[in-house]
Design a protein around this motif. Structure first.
Motif, PDB file in Angstrom:
ATOM      1  N   ALA A 139       0.824  -1.206   0.000  1.00  0.00           N
ATOM      2  CA  ALA A 139       0.000   0.000   0.000  1.00  0.00           C
ATOM      3  C   ALA A 139       0.860   1.259   0.000  1.00  0.00           C
ATOM      4  O   ALA A 139       0.541   2.238  -0.680  1.00  0.00           O
ATOM      5  N   ILE A 140       1.946   1.243   0.751  1.00  0.00           N
ATOM      6  CA  ILE A 140       2.812   2.430   0.822  1.00  0.00           C
ATOM      7  C   ILE A 140       3.326   2.821  -0.556  1.00  0.00           C
ATOM      8  O   ILE A 140       3.384   4.001  -0.903  1.00  0.00           O
ATOM      9  N   GLU A 141       3.682   1.824  -1.350  1.00  0.00           N
ATOM     10  CA  GLU A 141       4.164   2.121  -2.708  1.00  0.00           C
ATOM     11  C   GLU A 141       3.100   2.872  -3.511  1.00  0.00           C
ATOM     12  O   GLU A 141       3.396   3.819  -4.236  1.00  0.00           O
ATOM     13  N   GLU A 142       1.860   2.451  -3.372  1.00  0.00           N
ATOM     14  CA  GLU A 142       0.775   3.129  -4.096  1.00  0.00           C
ATOM     15  C   GLU A 142       0.480   4.488  -3.485  1.00  0.00           C
ATOM     16  O   GLU A 142       0.169   5.443  -4.210  1.00  0.00           O
ATOM     17  N   PHE A 143       0.592   4.629  -2.161  1.00  0.00           N
ATOM     18  CA  PHE A 143       0.424   5.947  -1.540  1.00  0.00           C
ATOM     19  C   PHE A 143       1.419   6.935  -2.140  1.00  0.00           C
ATOM     20  O   PHE A 143       1.080   8.073  -2.454  1.00  0.00           O
ATOM     21  N   LEU A 144       2.669   6.492  -2.272  1.00  0.00           N
ATOM     22  CA  LEU A 144       3.720   7.367  -2.818  1.00  0.00           C
ATOM     23  C   LEU A 144       3.448   7.723  -4.279  1.00  0.00           C
ATOM     24  O   LEU A 144       3.596   8.871  -4.696  1.00  0.00           O
ATOM     25  N   ARG A 145       3.062   6.714  -5.074  1.00  0.00           N
ATOM     26  CA  ARG A 145       2.772   6.965  -6.491  1.00  0.00           C
ATOM     27  C   ARG A 145       1.569   7.889  -6.638  1.00  0.00           C
ATOM     28  O   ARG A 145       1.607   8.866  -7.384  1.00  0.00           O
ATOM     29  N   TRP A 146       0.510   7.594  -5.918  1.00  0.00           N
ATOM     30  CA  TRP A 146      -0.735   8.337  -6.040  1.00  0.00           C
ATOM     31  C   TRP A 146      -0.573   9.790  -5.605  1.00  0.00           C
ATOM     32  O   TRP A 146      -1.013  10.709  -6.276  1.00  0.00           O
ATOM     33  N   GLY A 147       0.094   9.989  -4.473  1.00  0.00           N
ATOM     34  CA  GLY A 147       0.234  11.338  -3.936  1.00  0.00           C
ATOM     35  C   GLY A 147       1.247  12.187  -4.683  1.00  0.00           C
ATOM     36  O   GLY A 147       1.049  13.384  -4.861  1.00  0.00           O
TER      37      GLY A 147
END
Length: 199
Positions: A139-147
């Motif tokens: 999830a953290i990887e997607e948080f970083l990409r998304w934000g």
């Protein structure tokens, strides 16, 4: 917390430059005699004190890690070499200041955007909550990409390089646009969707 005199000298040089900038800015009629002038001065003093505090803490950590290295970032900095030379205490302290500012900013903004995304996309939140410990890493990887909280970064080319058919020569400025890269359809399927299982 005392600051080593050699480090204080470096800081004084930098703070002198900041003070000079303030003097230049205060020569503008719009700031003369206004509360903004005093507010800027007070803010500058608080920043200077914070920088000196981080340098003092870094100096204590550097001394401790030189005596007893550990598996941590400070030991890595103490043992690091650039062009065959060890980093100075001032360089390590300055790096710690950078980390304290940059890590604070990016972590705070990523956390805020992640919380908003989890509220906006309840199915993703439910998926994460079902096995938080097992899924948070992805999830953290997607948080970083998304934000994409860091919008861009500029570098200067030092050797000739070709990227995507574009010749880049020494001295050319190259700007990396993270938000664009994080929405690149050639890299990510459905890049405009928030998908915690993406990685």
């Amino acid at each position: 917390m005392p600051v080593d005199p050699s480090i204080r000298s470096h800081l004084d040089d930098h703070l002198g430059q900041a003070e000079f900038s303030l003097k230049v800015a205060s020569n503008f009629d719009c700031l003369k005699g206004t509360p903004a002038h005093d507010a800027v001065r007070a803010a500058l003093a608080r920043v200077a004190q914070a920088i000196m505090t981080v340098h003092a803490i870094a100096a204590e950590l550097v001394e401790a890690r030189r005596r007893k290295p550990e598996d941590d970032l400070v030991t890595a900095l103490v043992q690091a070499e650039v062009d065959g030379e060890m980093l100075s205490d001032f360089e390590i302290g300055s790096t710690m200041v950078l980390f304290s500012v940059a890590a604070n900013d990016t972590t705070r903004h990523t956390s805020s955007l992640a919380a908003k995304a989890l509220d906006d996309f309840r199915d993703q939140r439910d998926w994460l909550w079902d096995d938080f410990d097992g899924r948070i890493g992805l999830a953290i990887e997607e948080f970083l990409r998304w934000g994409s909280v860091v919008q861009n970064f500029r570098r200067t080319c030092v050797t000739p390089y070709q990227l995507g058919g574009q010749q880049i020569l020494p001295g050319d400025k190259v700007v990396m646009m993270y938000a664009s890269g994080n929405r690149d359809e050639a890299v990510f399927d459905n890049p405009n969707s928030f998908d915690l299982q993406r990685f």
